[in-house]
Structure formats: C-alpha cells, structure tokens
Design an enzyme around this catalytic site. Structure first.
Site, mmCIF file in Angstrom:
data_model
loop_
_atom_site.group_PDB
_atom_site.id
_atom_site.type_symbol
_atom_site.label_atom_id
_atom_site.label_comp_id
_atom_site.label_asym_id
_atom_site.label_seq_id
_atom_site.Cartn_x
_atom_site.Cartn_y
_atom_site.Cartn_z
ATOM 1 N N ARG A 1 24.172 44.922 58.537
ATOM 2 C CA ARG A 1 25.440 44.296 58.082
ATOM 3 C C ARG A 1 26.469 44.241 59.206
ATOM 4 O O ARG A 1 27.254 43.299 59.301
ATOM 5 C CB ARG A 1 26.028 45.103 56.913
ATOM 6 C CG ARG A 1 25.306 44.907 55.611
ATOM 7 C CD ARG A 1 26.096 45.532 54.458
ATOM 8 N NE ARG A 1 25.241 45.755 53.321
ATOM 9 C CZ ARG A 1 24.807 44.802 52.489
ATOM 10 N NH1 ARG A 1 25.184 43.559 52.658
ATOM 11 N NH2 ARG A 1 24.007 45.094 51.487
ATOM 12 N N HIS B 1 36.367 36.303 41.713
ATOM 13 C CA HIS B 1 35.257 36.950 41.011
ATOM 14 C C HIS B 1 35.236 36.422 39.578
ATOM 15 O O HIS B 1 36.288 36.349 38.920
ATOM 16 C CB HIS B 1 35.446 38.469 41.029
ATOM 17 C CG HIS B 1 34.324 39.187 40.364
ATOM 18 N ND1 HIS B 1 33.089 39.342 40.964
ATOM 19 C CD2 HIS B 1 34.219 39.776 39.136
ATOM 20 C CE1 HIS B 1 32.284 39.993 40.137
ATOM 21 N NE2 HIS B 1 32.937 40.265 39.024
HETATM 22 C C1 GAR Z 1 31.963 31.316 41.384
HETATM 23 O O1 GAR Z 1 31.848 31.437 39.999
HETATM 24 C C2 GAR Z 1 32.538 32.583 41.973
HETATM 25 O O2 GAR Z 1 33.518 33.180 41.165
HETATM 26 C C3 GAR Z 1 31.317 33.454 42.056
HETATM 27 O O3 GAR Z 1 30.293 32.584 42.471
HETATM 28 C C4 GAR Z 1 30.583 31.264 42.034
HETATM 29 C C5 GAR Z 1 30.563 30.377 43.251
HETATM 30 O O4 GAR Z 1 30.683 29.043 42.884
HETATM 31 N N1 GAR Z 1 31.520 34.519 42.966
HETATM 32 C C6 GAR Z 1 30.930 35.695 42.840
HETATM 33 O O5 GAR Z 1 30.160 35.963 41.956
HETATM 34 C C7 GAR Z 1 31.301 36.689 43.907
HETATM 35 N N2 GAR Z 1 30.942 38.001 43.530
HETATM 36 P P1 GAR Z 1 31.045 27.952 43.984
HETATM 37 O O6 GAR Z 1 30.081 28.176 45.166
HETATM 38 O O7 GAR Z 1 30.767 26.644 43.298
HETATM 39 O O8 GAR Z 1 32.465 28.129 44.386
#
Ligand code: GAR
Length: 197
Positions: free
Chosen positions: A69, A117
């Site tokens: 990481r 989130h």
């Molecule tokens: C979104 O729902 C975001 O909140 C979530 O992934 C999706 C991405 O959508 N994020 C997480 O789960 C982070 N832990 P997108 O690529 O269309 O913006």
C-alpha cells in the site's frame, strides 16, 4: 488556481456530477476552481472515458503493480503533486475509490481529503452497505460526505442525504436511489468546503 484531483475505481458517476456542477456553476471563471485530474486504480474504469472526453488529465495507477500500500500511495502522491504546489494545495476527492489508503497518505492531505460513502454514517461503514441496511430492516438509508481520517469511513461529516427504503427494495434499487442523492450532495459539499457557495 485551486485544483481538484478526483480518485475513482469504476463508473465515476459522482466524479461526473462534480465536473458537471463545476461547469454549470462556472467554478473556473467565478472561483478559479478546476477539476484538474482524475486518477483511477483500474485501467478499465468507465469514468476515465468521461474525464478524457471532458479534457481532464487522467492517470491510471494500477494497485496490482505495487508491492504494498505504501508504494501504491506514493505513486498516487506523485501524480497529485503535478496538480498542486505549496501555495495551491489540491482538494483530493475520493469518488468510488475502492482502495484503503495508508495513514501517511490520509495525514498528508488532512482537511482536504474527502470521501462519499453510501450509508448514513456512522451506520454501516465498509462494504455491502445497501444489503446490510435492508437486512437490518432500516426504514431509511442514504449517503454521507465526510473528511477522511485514518479510520475507514469515519471522519467529520460534511453532508448527508436520506432516502426511504421501500418494501420491495433490493440492494440494487436502493443503491440507485441513494446514488441519485450522492450526485446532489457531493458537489454541494465540495463547494461549501472550498467556500465557493
Ligand atoms: C458510490 O455509491 C459511492 O458512494 C461508493 O461507490 C459508488 C461509486 O459510484 N463508494 C464506496 O462504497 C466507498 N466506500 P460512482 O463510481 O458511480 O461514483
């Protein structure tokens, strides 16, 4: 100039919503704020096409190419460095970026590293938030924009949106309802953080 650097892993619809809001509200000419770069840890992230077609610099930093990481994060820092200097720190926006960042990375961008989130934090940090909300019998669900701190999916809350959970919801239908709200609150929270609205 204030640069925004957005990190994605997939569709990038939140990134697109931020870019579109910035455009519609003339952030560049009114506030000198730009979405300068989109960085993805996945070569095939759909959001990269949107960014490229909008003239935004893109970078792929494939996490699989790094031994750990620390090295992966260091490579991302190198790219972010291109879009900031001591007088112009960038805002670093996680938008569906599905990698855990090291404390060193998080601390480096403290106060200017934000995440969205798909749950009403502090409920359901981590993965599978929508299914977990359904399993728990929640009557409402939602999304949270927060400043990132070393503890995953914690940190001061900047904005939240609430949606109803419907009796026939699946994780997918709930996710879609929440995502619509994400697209509204994320650009607004960023504008507020940058004090441009
Ligand atoms: C979104 O729902 C975001 O909140 C979530 O992934 C999706 C991405 O959508 N994020 C997480 O789960 C982070 N832990 P997108 O690529 O269309 O913006």
């Amino acid at each position: 100039m204030k640069n925004i650097v957005i990190l994605i892993s997939g569709n990038g619809s939140n990134m697109a919503a931020i870019v579109q809001t910035a455009h519609l509200e003339h952030w560049a000419t009114q506030w000198d704020v730009h979405v300068a770069a989109v960085i993805s840890n996945k070569t095939d992230a759909k959001g990269l096409d949107f960014a490229r077609s909008h003239g935004i610099a893109t970078e792929v930093v494939n996490h699989k190419a790094y031994a750990n990481r620390e090295n992966f994060d260091a490579a991302i820092v190198q790219h972010i460095n291109k879009f900031e200097d001591a007088n112009h720190p960038a805002l670093v926006v996680l938008a569906g970026f599905m990698r855990i960042l090291t404390p060193d990375f998080v601390n480096r961008y403290a106060g200017r590293l934000v995440n969205i989130h798909p749950s009403l934090l502090p409920a359901f940090p981590g993965l599978h938030t929508h299914q977990r909300a359904l399993d728990a019998g929640c009557k409402v669900a939602g999304a949270t924009v927060h400043l990132v701190t070393p503890e995953i999916d914690h940190g001061p809350i900047l904005a939240q949106a609430i949606v109803p959970v419907l009796s026939d919801d699946t994780a997918d239908t709930l996710a879609a309802r929440v995502l619509t709200q994400e697209h509204l609150i994320y650009p607004r929270a960023i504008a507020k953080l940058l004090q441009i609205s």
